[in-house]
Design a protein around this motif. Structure first.
Motif, short mmCIF file in Angstrom:
data_model
loop_
_atom_site.label_atom_id
_atom_site.label_comp_id
_atom_site.label_asym_id
_atom_site.label_seq_id
_atom_site.Cartn_x
_atom_site.Cartn_y
_atom_site.Cartn_z
N VAL A 152 20.28 3.10 -5.83
CA VAL A 152 21.68 2.82 -6.15
C VAL A 152 21.81 1.48 -6.87
O VAL A 152 22.58 1.34 -7.85
N ALA A 153 21.05 0.48 -6.42
CA ALA A 153 21.07 -0.83 -7.08
C ALA A 153 20.65 -0.71 -8.54
O ALA A 153 21.28 -1.31 -9.43
N ILE B 50 0.84 -1.21 0.00
CA ILE B 50 0.00 0.00 0.00
C ILE B 50 0.87 1.25 0.00
O ILE B 50 0.69 2.16 -0.82
N PHE B 51 1.83 1.31 0.93
CA PHE B 51 2.69 2.49 1.00
C PHE B 51 3.62 2.56 -0.21
O PHE B 51 4.00 3.66 -0.64
N GLY B 52 4.01 1.42 -0.77
CA GLY B 52 4.82 1.42 -1.98
C GLY B 52 4.09 2.09 -3.14
O GLY B 52 4.68 2.88 -3.89
N LEU B 53 2.79 1.83 -3.26
CA LEU B 53 2.00 2.49 -4.31
C LEU B 53 1.82 3.97 -4.00
O LEU B 53 1.84 4.80 -4.92
N LEU B 54 1.66 4.30 -2.72
CA LEU B 54 1.53 5.72 -2.36
C LEU B 54 2.83 6.48 -2.62
O LEU B 54 2.80 7.65 -3.03
N TYR B 55 3.98 5.81 -2.40
CA TYR B 55 5.28 6.44 -2.66
C TYR B 55 5.67 6.35 -4.13
O TYR B 55 6.62 7.02 -4.56
N GLY B 56 4.99 5.48 -4.89
CA GLY B 56 5.37 5.27 -6.29
C GLY B 56 6.64 4.45 -6.44
O GLY B 56 7.44 4.71 -7.35
N GLU B 57 6.85 3.46 -5.57
CA GLU B 57 8.09 2.69 -5.57
C GLU B 57 7.82 1.21 -5.85
O GLU B 57 7.01 0.58 -5.18
N VAL B 58 8.50 0.68 -6.85
CA VAL B 58 8.56 -0.75 -7.12
C VAL B 58 10.02 -1.08 -7.38
O VAL B 58 10.57 -0.70 -8.42
N PHE B 59 10.68 -1.73 -6.44
CA PHE B 59 12.13 -1.93 -6.48
C PHE B 59 12.84 -0.60 -6.71
O PHE B 59 13.56 -0.40 -7.68
N GLY B 60 12.58 0.33 -5.80
CA GLY B 60 13.14 1.67 -5.92
C GLY B 60 12.43 2.46 -7.01
O GLY B 60 11.20 2.49 -7.06
N SER C 119 16.42 3.00 2.88
CA SER C 119 15.98 1.84 2.10
C SER C 119 15.76 2.21 0.63
O SER C 119 16.22 1.51 -0.27
N VAL C 120 15.05 3.33 0.40
CA VAL C 120 14.77 3.70 -0.99
C VAL C 120 16.04 4.12 -1.71
O VAL C 120 16.22 3.82 -2.90
N MET C 121 16.98 4.77 -1.02
CA MET C 121 18.21 5.19 -1.68
C MET C 121 19.08 3.99 -2.05
O MET C 121 19.73 3.98 -3.10
N LEU C 122 19.10 2.94 -1.21
CA LEU C 122 19.83 1.72 -1.55
C LEU C 122 19.23 1.06 -2.79
O LEU C 122 19.95 0.55 -3.65
N PHE D 63 22.50 -6.20 -4.79
CA PHE D 63 22.19 -5.05 -3.94
C PHE D 63 20.74 -5.09 -3.48
O PHE D 63 20.44 -4.79 -2.31
N HIS D 64 19.84 -5.44 -4.39
CA HIS D 64 18.42 -5.55 -4.00
C HIS D 64 18.23 -6.66 -2.97
O HIS D 64 17.41 -6.53 -2.05
N LEU D 65 18.98 -7.75 -3.13
CA LEU D 65 18.88 -8.85 -2.17
C LEU D 65 19.33 -8.40 -0.79
O LEU D 65 18.67 -8.69 0.22
N VAL D 66 20.45 -7.67 -0.73
CA VAL D 66 20.94 -7.14 0.55
C VAL D 66 19.94 -6.16 1.14
O VAL D 66 19.63 -6.20 2.35
N ASN D 67 19.40 -5.28 0.29
CA ASN D 67 18.44 -4.29 0.76
C ASN D 67 17.16 -4.96 1.27
O ASN D 67 16.58 -4.54 2.28
#
Length: 274
Positions: free
Chosen positions: A229-230, A84-94, A223-226, A250-254
């Motif tokens: 960067v990935a 839910i918050f990912g859609l609100l932030y507009g983030e899918v794998f950063g 989290s989003v900046m990592l 990098f995504h796996l570590v994040n």
């Protein structure tokens, strides 16, 4: 004895001494705020889908009324809020969702809106700590009336301090500043009567507890900046194949950090501040 929806979160309550008979069971409040805080911090629909898949796998491999089944259900609730918050932030794998799907933030962009995100985190901290003080007041009114008075005065003083700050910043009418300050001066002796000479330290600790919720913003921004960067690694290492491999690592570590760090800090916000 909680509704079925809240029962898995009893696992988190059992990590601490259980509530005394006749007192308030905090399980329903943890069931609402814990996955919300987790989702606010991770806030990535891609990570949320992976977490949901892991939750379903754990649910399938576990037996009813076991710890693993409770973990699976908690993971499902956290995954829901993360999506839910990912859609609100507009983030899918950063920012990958923006690049490939044209996804746009429905609320705000965490890469840039650091101050609004900080304001949201502290506002949630204010609500959470005030709720804790109110529940403490209700729980102590029969057992220890003096403690209940201290909780009630602390709650009132936090509200008056908030009112004074908003009036000083002209968010609210400036005429409210003087009454708020007078109210604080009147309430302070009552707090000392209720809690003793440690009252000023306790009140400052309460204010510090509210500010401690800024960790939601700090962890979420990290989290989003990592993740960003990935994604940048794909075109920055010369070879696309090498870039994709490093980006996946990098995504796996994040994602691993997104499982453990928000969990630990969300629990701390409940066990210490709330």
């Amino acid at each position: 004895s909680n509704p079925r929806l809240f029962q898995p979160f009893e696992l988190l309550i059992r990590m601490m001494p259980l509530p005394r008979y006749g007192s308030i069971d905090p399980t329903p409040y943890v069931a609402v705020f814990f996955p919300m805080f987790f989702g606010l911090i991770v806030g990535d629909a891609g990570y949320g889908l992976i977490l949901a898949a892991l939750g379903l796998l754990l649910h399938w491999r576990s037996r009813p009324h076991t710890t693993l089944r409770s973990v699976a259900r908690i993971a499902g609730a956290c995954a829901l809020f993360t999506i839910i918050f990912g859609l609100l932030y507009g983030e899918v794998f950063g920012d990958l969702g923006r690049q490939l799907l044209g996804l746009r933030p429905l609320w705000f962009d965490r890469e840039e809106a650091v101050v609004p995100f900080l304001g949201l985190a502290v506002a949630l901290g204010l609500v959470h700590v005030l709720l804790g003080l109110a529940l403490g007041l209700i729980g102590a009114r029969r057992r220890n009336p003096r403690e209940a008075l201290g909780r009630g005065v602390s709650l009132l003083m936090v509200l008056l301090l908030l009112l004074a700050l908003l009036a000083a910043l002209r968010v609210l009418p400036g005429a409210l500043l003087t009454p708020a300050v007078i109210g604080l001066l009147v309430a302070f002796p009552l707090l000392i009567i209720a809690e003793g000479i440690v009252a000023p330290v306790e009140f400052l600790a309460t204010v510090g507890n509210i500010l401690s919720y800024a960790r939601i913003m700090a962890l979420g921004t990290a989290s989003v900046m990592l993740a960003v960067v990935a994604n940048r690694m794909v075109g920055a290492l010369g070879s696309v194949v090498v870039g994709v491999v490093f980006a996946l690592l990098f995504h796996l570590v994040n994602f691993a950090l997104a499982l453990f760090s928000p969990t630990i800090h969300a629990l701390r916000l409940h066990y210490v501040e709330f």
